[in-house]
Design a protein around this motif. Structure first.
Motif, PDB file in Angstrom:
ATOM      1  N   SER A 120     -65.598 101.458-111.368  1.00 23.73           N
ATOM      2  CA  SER A 120     -64.445 101.079-112.201  1.00 23.73           C
ATOM      3  C   SER A 120     -63.432 102.207-112.280  1.00 23.73           C
ATOM      4  CB  SER A 120     -64.914 100.699-113.612  1.00 23.73           C
ATOM      5  OG  SER A 120     -65.762  99.574-113.578  1.00 23.73           O
ATOM      6  N   ILE A 121     -63.927 103.441-112.365  1.00 22.65           N
ATOM      7  CA  ILE A 121     -63.016 104.586-112.426  1.00 22.65           C
ATOM      8  C   ILE A 121     -62.226 104.695-111.132  1.00 22.65           C
ATOM      9  CG2 ILE A 121     -62.878 107.077-112.697  1.00 22.65           C
ATOM     10  CD1 ILE A 121     -63.691 105.473-115.187  1.00 22.65           C
ATOM     11  N   MET A 122     -62.865 104.452-110.006  1.00 24.54           N
ATOM     12  CA  MET A 122     -62.165 104.506-108.723  1.00 24.54           C
ATOM     13  C   MET A 122     -61.055 103.461-108.674  1.00 24.54           C
ATOM     14  SD  MET A 122     -63.503 106.984-107.019  1.00 24.54           S
ATOM     15  CE  MET A 122     -62.861 106.627-105.382  1.00 24.54           C
ATOM     16  N   VAL A 123     -61.334 102.261-109.190  1.00 25.26           N
ATOM     17  CA  VAL A 123     -60.312 101.210-109.210  1.00 25.26           C
ATOM     18  C   VAL A 123     -59.126 101.634-110.074  1.00 25.26           C
ATOM     19  CG1 VAL A 123     -59.817  98.846-109.941  1.00 25.26           C
ATOM     20  CG2 VAL A 123     -61.953  99.362-108.755  1.00 25.26           C
ATOM     21  N   LEU A 124     -59.423 102.219-111.238  1.00 26.59           N
ATOM     22  CA  LEU A 124     -58.353 102.664-112.133  1.00 26.59           C
ATOM     23  C   LEU A 124     -57.509 103.758-111.483  1.00 26.59           C
ATOM     24  CD1 LEU A 124     -60.200 102.785-115.572  1.00 26.59           C
ATOM     25  CD2 LEU A 124     -58.374 101.228-114.913  1.00 26.59           C
ATOM     26  N   LEU A 125     -58.168 104.702-110.854  1.00 23.11           N
ATOM     27  CA  LEU A 125     -57.439 105.801-110.218  1.00 23.11           C
ATOM     28  C   LEU A 125     -56.564 105.292-109.071  1.00 23.11           C
ATOM     29  CD1 LEU A 125     -60.152 108.618-110.190  1.00 23.11           C
ATOM     30  CD2 LEU A 125     -58.132 108.440-111.669  1.00 23.11           C
ATOM     31  N   ARG A 126     -57.065 104.323-108.282  1.00 21.11           N
ATOM     32  CA  ARG A 126     -56.232 103.751-107.227  1.00 21.11           C
ATOM     33  C   ARG A 126     -55.028 103.018-107.817  1.00 21.11           C
ATOM     34  NH1 ARG A 126     -61.299 102.575-104.632  1.00 21.11           N
ATOM     35  NH2 ARG A 126     -61.270 100.461-105.496  1.00 21.11           N
ATOM     36  N   THR A 127     -55.238 102.363-108.970  1.00 24.06           N
ATOM     37  CA  THR A 127     -54.118 101.681-109.639  1.00 24.06           C
ATOM     38  C   THR A 127     -53.059 102.679-110.072  1.00 24.06           C
ATOM     39  OG1 THR A 127     -55.628  99.962-110.432  1.00 24.06           O
ATOM     40  CG2 THR A 127     -53.493 100.154-111.541  1.00 24.06           C
ATOM     41  N   PHE A 128     -53.498 103.798-110.642  1.00 24.45           N
ATOM     42  CA  PHE A 128     -52.544 104.820-111.062  1.00 24.45           C
ATOM     43  C   PHE A 128     -51.813 105.423-109.859  1.00 24.45           C
ATOM     44  CE2 PHE A 128     -55.408 105.519-114.916  1.00 24.45           C
ATOM     45  CZ  PHE A 128     -54.625 104.699-115.718  1.00 24.45           C
ATOM     46  N   THR A 129     -52.523 105.573-108.764  1.00 23.46           N
ATOM     47  CA  THR A 129     -51.883 106.111-107.554  1.00 23.46           C
ATOM     48  C   THR A 129     -50.803 105.154-107.053  1.00 23.46           C
ATOM     49  OG1 THR A 129     -53.931 107.249-106.954  1.00 23.46           O
ATOM     50  CG2 THR A 129     -52.293 106.932-105.227  1.00 23.46           C
ATOM     51  N   THR A 130     -51.114 103.864-107.030  1.00 22.58           N
ATOM     52  CA  THR A 130     -50.132 102.866-106.612  1.00 22.58           C
ATOM     53  C   THR A 130     -48.921 102.886-107.543  1.00 22.58           C
ATOM     54  OG1 THR A 130     -51.912 101.468-105.757  1.00 22.58           O
ATOM     55  CG2 THR A 130     -49.773 100.416-106.136  1.00 22.58           C
ATOM     56  N   PHE A 131     -49.196 102.974-108.835  1.00 22.72           N
ATOM     57  CA  PHE A 131     -48.110 103.045-109.813  1.00 22.72           C
ATOM     58  C   PHE A 131     -47.251 104.290-109.581  1.00 22.72           C
ATOM     59  CE2 PHE A 131     -46.609 104.779-113.892  1.00 22.72           C
ATOM     60  CZ  PHE A 131     -45.806 103.737-114.333  1.00 22.72           C
ATOM     61  N   SER A 132     -47.880 105.401-109.245  1.00 24.66           N
ATOM     62  CA  SER A 132     -47.161 106.648-109.005  1.00 24.66           C
ATOM     63  C   SER A 132     -46.229 106.524-107.806  1.00 24.66           C
ATOM     64  CB  SER A 132     -48.150 107.795-108.800  1.00 24.66           C
ATOM     65  OG  SER A 132     -47.473 109.000-108.522  1.00 24.66           O
ATOM     66  N   TYR A 133     -46.716 105.884-106.717  1.00 29.63           N
ATOM     67  CA  TYR A 133     -45.877 105.690-105.540  1.00 29.63           C
ATOM     68  C   TYR A 133     -44.672 104.804-105.860  1.00 29.63           C
ATOM     69  CZ  TYR A 133     -49.517 107.739-102.600  1.00 29.63           C
ATOM     70  OH  TYR A 133     -50.412 108.600-102.024  1.00 29.63           O
ATOM     71  N   ALA A 134     -44.889 103.803-106.711  1.00 33.64           N
ATOM     72  CA  ALA A 134     -43.816 102.847-107.012  1.00 33.64           C
ATOM     73  C   ALA A 134     -42.785 103.408-107.980  1.00 33.64           C
ATOM     74  CB  ALA A 134     -44.411 101.560-107.592  1.00 33.64           C
ATOM     75  N   SER A 135     -43.223 104.219-108.918  1.00 30.59           N
ATOM     76  CA  SER A 135     -42.319 104.676-109.985  1.00 30.59           C
ATOM     77  C   SER A 135     -41.896 106.129-109.862  1.00 30.59           C
ATOM     78  CB  SER A 135     -42.992 104.481-111.346  1.00 30.59           C
ATOM     79  OG  SER A 135     -44.147 105.317-111.447  1.00 30.59           O
ATOM     80  N   GLY A 136     -42.650 106.914-109.119  1.00 26.93           N
ATOM     81  CA  GLY A 136     -42.360 108.340-109.027  1.00 26.93           C
ATOM     82  C   GLY A 136     -42.979 109.139-110.156  1.00 26.93           C
ATOM     83  N   LEU A 137     -43.689 108.481-111.074  1.00 28.17           N
ATOM     84  CA  LEU A 137     -44.348 109.154-112.191  1.00 28.17           C
ATOM     85  C   LEU A 137     -45.774 109.506-111.797  1.00 28.17           C
ATOM     86  CD1 LEU A 137     -43.146 106.842-115.114  1.00 28.17           C
ATOM     87  CD2 LEU A 137     -42.140 109.004-114.364  1.00 28.17           C
TER      88      LEU A 137
ATOM     89  N   GLN B 199     -65.516 114.610-112.595  1.00 29.33           N
ATOM     90  CA  GLN B 199     -65.211 115.262-111.321  1.00 29.33           C
ATOM     91  C   GLN B 199     -64.243 114.422-110.500  1.00 29.33           C
ATOM     92  OE1 GLN B 199     -68.667 116.050-108.956  1.00 29.33           O
ATOM     93  NE2 GLN B 199     -67.549 117.272-107.432  1.00 29.33           N
ATOM     94  N   ILE B 200     -64.448 113.104-110.467  1.00 31.81           N
ATOM     95  CA  ILE B 200     -63.582 112.228-109.679  1.00 31.81           C
ATOM     96  C   ILE B 200     -62.185 112.148-110.286  1.00 31.81           C
ATOM     97  CG2 ILE B 200     -63.234 109.830-108.976  1.00 31.81           C
ATOM     98  CD1 ILE B 200     -66.294 109.599-108.798  1.00 31.81           C
ATOM     99  N   SER B 201     -62.127 112.031-111.606  1.00 31.96           N
ATOM    100  CA  SER B 201     -60.822 111.840-112.263  1.00 31.96           C
ATOM    101  C   SER B 201     -60.032 113.132-112.380  1.00 31.96           C
ATOM    102  CB  SER B 201     -61.028 111.240-113.654  1.00 31.96           C
ATOM    103  OG  SER B 201     -61.719 112.155-114.502  1.00 31.96           O
ATOM    104  N   GLY B 202     -60.713 114.264-112.478  1.00 35.13           N
ATOM    105  CA  GLY B 202     -60.021 115.528-112.665  1.00 35.13           C
ATOM    106  C   GLY B 202     -59.583 115.765-114.091  1.00 35.13           C
TER     107      GLY B 202
END
Length: 440
Positions: A22-39, A63-66
């Protein structure tokens, strides 16, 4: 599989599920959001909060999330977040912010009207913000009201004298003789009514879906009764729902043409009403200076500390008028039968072209024609006269000096002429009368 809850802001990340996938899914979602918004997620300022998660899984997630592990309670958007009911100490920040704002303003030199504006637009906003999220204890609300009351009458946090007007009267609309401030306790209930309204219309909110899954479980919201085992907050929300039950039915806000619920409408439904006063438009109008309106408001409440009023509440004092030394100083004497006041009102009345009232401002109001411009001018003049006479009375009391009536009235009339030339430039039925005023 544990309940998942996600809250993401600029510097905060919460997820409570407990499996790495689940954490991996959330982190990928945040990464996608970052690419789209620049945040980008600030990992150094973000925390992960766990509940019932094994230590080895905690380590993998961190460790995965940082991010670092956070601990309850914590603050989010300025309010405390914890798993148990907030106690009185948890509400201390709202009290401290209000007191800090008062100390920082240095407002003892402000007029009553200036303090009233600061209470409405600055101090009350802290309470309004917290009210949309929490049920504030009665002791906290009483302390907030006490601070605002003390600030209004004395410009500070503490006030040892008796207020001129009771706080419950101040929290009435201006049409009912108040100052238009909100009753904090009623406003808190009205804010919770917004949540009850969301449940009623099945709003598309995650919280509403959680409530339906956890508490209602398919039951009709309007017929639902909470059990003793439910949380204190939930029982309080159900009590507010019952108080507002008559105002919304079948998803429609009653008596307001089906419009949606707002906190202001809920407040008007919950508050106690009082009869409207006849002098509202005389005191509160678009043309009168606010500090003049406030003193006129005190006059109509008979709340000015004249010698007769001080004697009535038990203070031993001589009742002779400070200004003329002839007669007992009550409101009628001070503003209408005292030679000094009569001369001021007489000069203004002659300039306006209306007769001199023998008793009370209301008697003068009856003589005011109903044409808008003439009414505005005379209302402003009446309130200015009340303010200046009271100002001169206090000057005579504290400084033992008095300005001549001719000087006082010259200043009032000059101010009125300047205001007329600036504000009443349009053509009206009173154009000739207004022109004569400016020429006198």
């Amino acid at each position: 599989m544990r309940l998942t809850h996600l809250m993401f802001a600029d510097d905060l990340l919460l997820f409570c599920k407990g499996d790495v996938q689940s954490i991996m899914v959330l982190l990928r979602t945040f990464t996608t959001f970052s690419y789209a918004s620049g945040l980008k997620l600030s990992k150094g300022k973000s925390n992960v909060y766990f509940n019932g998660v094994k230590e080895e899984i905690k380590g993998d997630i961190l460790q995965i999330s940082g991010c670092v592990e956070g601990h309850l309670p914590f603050k989010y958007l300025g309010v405390p977040i914890k798993t148990t009911r907030l106690n009185t100490q948890d509400y201390a920040p709202i009290i401290e912010k209000i007191m800090h704002k008062i100390r920082g303003l240095g407002t003892r030199k402000l007029s009553y009207a200036g303090r009233l504006v600061l209470i409405r637009l600055v101090l009350k906003t802290y309470h309004n913000y917290w009210s949309t999220m929490f049920i504030l204890p009665s002791g906290v609300i009483a302390r907030i009201e006490a601070i605002c009351r003390n600030f209004l009458w004395d410009g500070g946090i503490e006030y040892t004298r008796t207020p001129l007007v009771a706080w419950d009267k101040i929290c009435k609309p201006k049409s009912e003789g108040g100052l238009g401030l909100k009753d904090d306790s009623v406003w808190n209930k009205a804010a919770l009514g917004k949540l009850a309204w969301w449940i009623s219309i099945k709003a598309d909110h995650l919280w509403v879906k959680w409530v339906n899954h956890t508490y209602l479980k398919g039951q009709d919201w309007h017929a639902y009764k909470p059990t003793a085992e439910t949380s204190w907050y939930w029982r309080k929300l159900c009590q507010v729902k019952e108080q507002l039950e008559s105002t919304y039915q079948q998803g429609k806000w009653q008596n307001i043409k089906g419009k949606e619920y707002t906190i202001a409408r809920g407040y008007n439904e919950l508050r106690s009403t009082a009869p409207e006063v006849s002098w509202t438009n005389l005191v509160w109008n678009r043309m009168t200076i606010p500090k003049h309106s406030f003193i006129s408001w005190l006059y109509h409440h008979e709340a000015m500390n004249t010698k007769i009023r001080l004697r009535r509440i038990g203070l031993p004092t001589d009742t002779t008028c400070y200004i003329c030394g002839d007669g007992d100083e009550d409101l009628n004497h001070l503003f209408f039968t005292c030679n000094y006041s009569r001369e001021i009102i007489s000069i203004i009345g002659i300039w306006l072209g209306i007769p001199l009232p023998r008793r009370g401002v209301i008697a003068w109001r009856i003589l005011i024609p109903q044409t808008p411009d003439r009414r505005d001018v005379i209302n402003r003049a009446i309130n200015a006269a009340i303010y200046v006479i009271w100002q001169q009375r206090n000057q005579c009391r504290h400084e033992a000096r008095l300005t001549r009536p001719q000087v006082v009235t010259t200043s009032i009339i000059a101010d009125l002429k300047l205001w007329i030339r600036r504000s009443l430039t349009r053509r009206s039925k009173d154009e000739a009368w207004i022109r004569r005023l400016c020429e006198r």
